[in-house]
Design an enzyme around this catalytic site. Structure first.
Site, PDB file in Angstrom:
ATOM      1  N   LYS A 131      -1.803   1.464 -12.774  1.00  0.00           N
ATOM      2  CA  LYS A 131      -1.887   1.448 -11.303  1.00  0.00           C
ATOM      3  C   LYS A 131      -3.129   0.681 -10.867  1.00  0.00           C
ATOM      4  O   LYS A 131      -4.185   0.766 -11.522  1.00  0.00           O
ATOM      5  CB  LYS A 131      -1.938   2.892 -10.794  1.00  0.00           C
ATOM      6  N   SER A 142       1.264  11.738  -5.979  1.00  0.00           N
ATOM      7  CA  SER A 142       1.522  10.306  -6.162  1.00  0.00           C
ATOM      8  C   SER A 142       2.048   9.881  -7.524  1.00  0.00           C
ATOM      9  O   SER A 142       2.494   8.748  -7.671  1.00  0.00           O
ATOM     10  CB  SER A 142       0.272   9.504  -5.834  1.00  0.00           C
ATOM     11  N   SER A 193       2.170   7.481  -4.088  1.00  0.00           N
ATOM     12  CA  SER A 193       1.657   6.136  -3.932  1.00  0.00           C
ATOM     13  C   SER A 193       1.754   5.289  -5.196  1.00  0.00           C
ATOM     14  O   SER A 193       1.617   4.070  -5.115  1.00  0.00           O
ATOM     15  CB  SER A 193       0.189   6.186  -3.481  1.00  0.00           C
TER      16      SER A 193
HETATM   17  N1  GLN Z   1       1.268  11.187  -0.169  1.00  0.00           N
HETATM   18  C1  GLN Z   1      -0.025  11.777  -0.338  1.00  0.00           C
HETATM   19  C2  GLN Z   1      -1.024  11.049   0.525  1.00  0.00           C
HETATM   20  O1  GLN Z   1      -0.659  10.140   1.159  1.00  0.00           O
HETATM   21  C3  GLN Z   1      -0.427  11.791  -1.762  1.00  0.00           C
HETATM   22  C4  GLN Z   1      -0.951  10.509  -2.229  1.00  0.00           C
HETATM   23  C5  GLN Z   1      -1.543  10.571  -3.597  1.00  0.00           C
HETATM   24  O2  GLN Z   1      -1.280  11.493  -4.385  1.00  0.00           O
HETATM   25  N2  GLN Z   1      -2.412   9.603  -3.871  1.00  0.00           N
HETATM   26  O3  GLN Z   1      -2.169  11.368   0.575  1.00  0.00           O
END
Ligand code: GLN
Length: 430
Positions: free
Chosen positions: A30, A129, A105
């Protein structure tokens, strides 16, 4: 190698050691995980040309274990999103459900694994994410216990919540990748030694993927099924029936606290983000706004140009939640809710080996659908955020598909450092 679904931000091959447990495999990374000499953008225009001078500990470890890194994967900007649509490099399309989002994400990481453009991948999970994209792309994702995996070299979004986690086609492969990245690191004092917690063999995760669920006691928090899409709950109950036929038992658990998880998560995450992202001012890090004699304006311009809309609104909300006069009303309340969630999840895990729920309450959204409506997008994190708030491990495994062919993930949550329990349970399904 570029992909038509936009899975990679940068494709640049990084070779690992000649032998080791991951020799001959490719592991995509990532783009918020530092790679020495290879740009690391966090999905943001702010870091468009940022090239880290060092490797994150997890990158060092997969290279030493023999993996080849084929590239850096697309992601929501700084990890802020659930669909990979807030990336400054354009959205990733779900390779197994065309026209739909891959989740986020870490959407690029799950997409390249699902498409076969990497054997495995690393993501980060702050509030879901790793698990959300694993569920939406029909692959496996693990969010480790807070303090199992080093965060050294990860660009922080909300550091009290996040962990690096593996994404792979099967539970056994994800467990093997976890074995490589887990364990103490002198550069990250928050990492504990699992052997101290669980004794000898604590890190033997791949061996735990034996599919044996005979006698497994599963707790099901009904709060996480109440608002879920029926297409999802149908697949979920079929998978639970399957586990039951193989010797598992289940009981309902009542976790009223979970109704507050999304609120507690977003106040906490945005507050931490407002502080962590202060370093992107065009001087220390990030695109320069061009100095014209006024520092305040220079900083403001760098942030105005470098950050996307979602990041800006979260930094503003987080700054507000932490400000004098509002701190007790928002941030402190969120910490109280976090303590409540942690206590009640631990209590529920005293009465069950693992907790199970759908990973996501909805199937993958159509591309473009959720950008208009951030609140609905935030609510999609209802089932994943509790594990981050409670610092406990969770896995998402493919449970099947809806009638219209969309992947559905099932989540198991286990006690702190109980990775083997969730891996064993998950391996019965994938
Ligand atoms: N969807 C969550 C957020 O927007 C989790 C994102 C993540 O785990 N980085 O914060």
């Amino acid at each position: 190698m570029s992909t038509d679904y936009n899975g990679y931000i940068t494709t640049e091959r990084i070779d690992g050691a000649d032998d080791g447990p991951l020799a001959g495999t490719t592991v995509a990374v990532k783009d918020n995980i530092s790679t020495e000499g290879v740009r690391t953008t966090c999905g943001s225009a702010m870091l468009d040309d940022y090239v880290p001078p060092f490797d994150a500990t997890v990158v060092e470890r997969i290279k030493e274990a023999g993996a080849t890194i084929p590239g850096k994967t697309n992601m929501d900007e700084f990890g802020m999103g659930t669909t990979t649509e807030t990336s400054a490099f354009g959205p990733t399309e779900n390779p197994v459900a065309k026209g739909h989002v891959p989740g986020g994400s870490s959407g690029g990481s799950a997409a390249v694994v699902a498409a076969g453009d990497a054997d495995m991948a690393l993501g980060t999970d702050t509030g879901g994410s790793v698990r959300a994209p694993a569920a939406f792309c029909g692959v496996v994702g693990i969010k480790p216990t807070y303090g199992l995996v080093s965060r050294y070299g990860i660009v922080a979004y909300a550091n009290s919540l996040e962990q690096v986690g593996p994404i792979a086609p099967t539970v056994e492969e994800a467990a093997q990748l976890l074995e490589v990245i887990a364990g103490p690191d002198p550069s990250d004092a928050t990492v504990r030694d699992a052997t101290d917690e669980r004794g000898e063999g604590a890190y033997d995760y791949a061996a735990a993927a034996d599919g044996d669920v005979d006698g497994l006691d599963v707790g099901i928090p009904m709060e996480l099924l109440d608002g879920a899409d029926e297409r999802v709950t149908e697949v979920f109950w079929d998978a639970i029936d399957d586990l039951e036929s193989r010797g598992a038992t289940y009981h309902d658990v009542d976790l009223e606290c979970l109704r507050y998880a999304v609120e507690a998560y977003y106040v906490t995450a945005m507050s931490e983000a407002s502080s962590n992202l202060a370093r992107f001012d065009g001087v220390r890090y990030g695109q320069s706004g061009g100095y014209d004699g006024n520092w305040n304006e220079t900083f403001a311009r760098a942030r105005e140009e470098g950050f996307g809309e979602e990041v800006k609104s979260r930094v503003l909300l987080g700054t507000y939640a932490l400000s004098a006069g509002y701190h007790d009303k928002y941030y402190k309340k969120a910490q109280d809710a976090r303590a409540w969630i942690k206590r009640d999840i631990n209590d529920a895990l005293d009465e069950a080996d693992v907790l199970a729920s759908p990973t996501m309450p909805v199937p993958p959204m159509e591309l473009g659908e959720s950008l208009e409506d951030p609140l609905t997008m935030y609510l999609a994190d209802a089932n994943t955020t509790p594990a981050n708030l409670a610092n406990v491990p969770a896995i998402s495994v493919p449970a099947g598909e809806t009638d219209d062919g969309l992947p559905v993930g099932l989540q198991f949550v286990g006690p702190a450092f109980g990775e083997k329990e969730i891996i064993r349970a998950g391996s019965a399904l994938a």
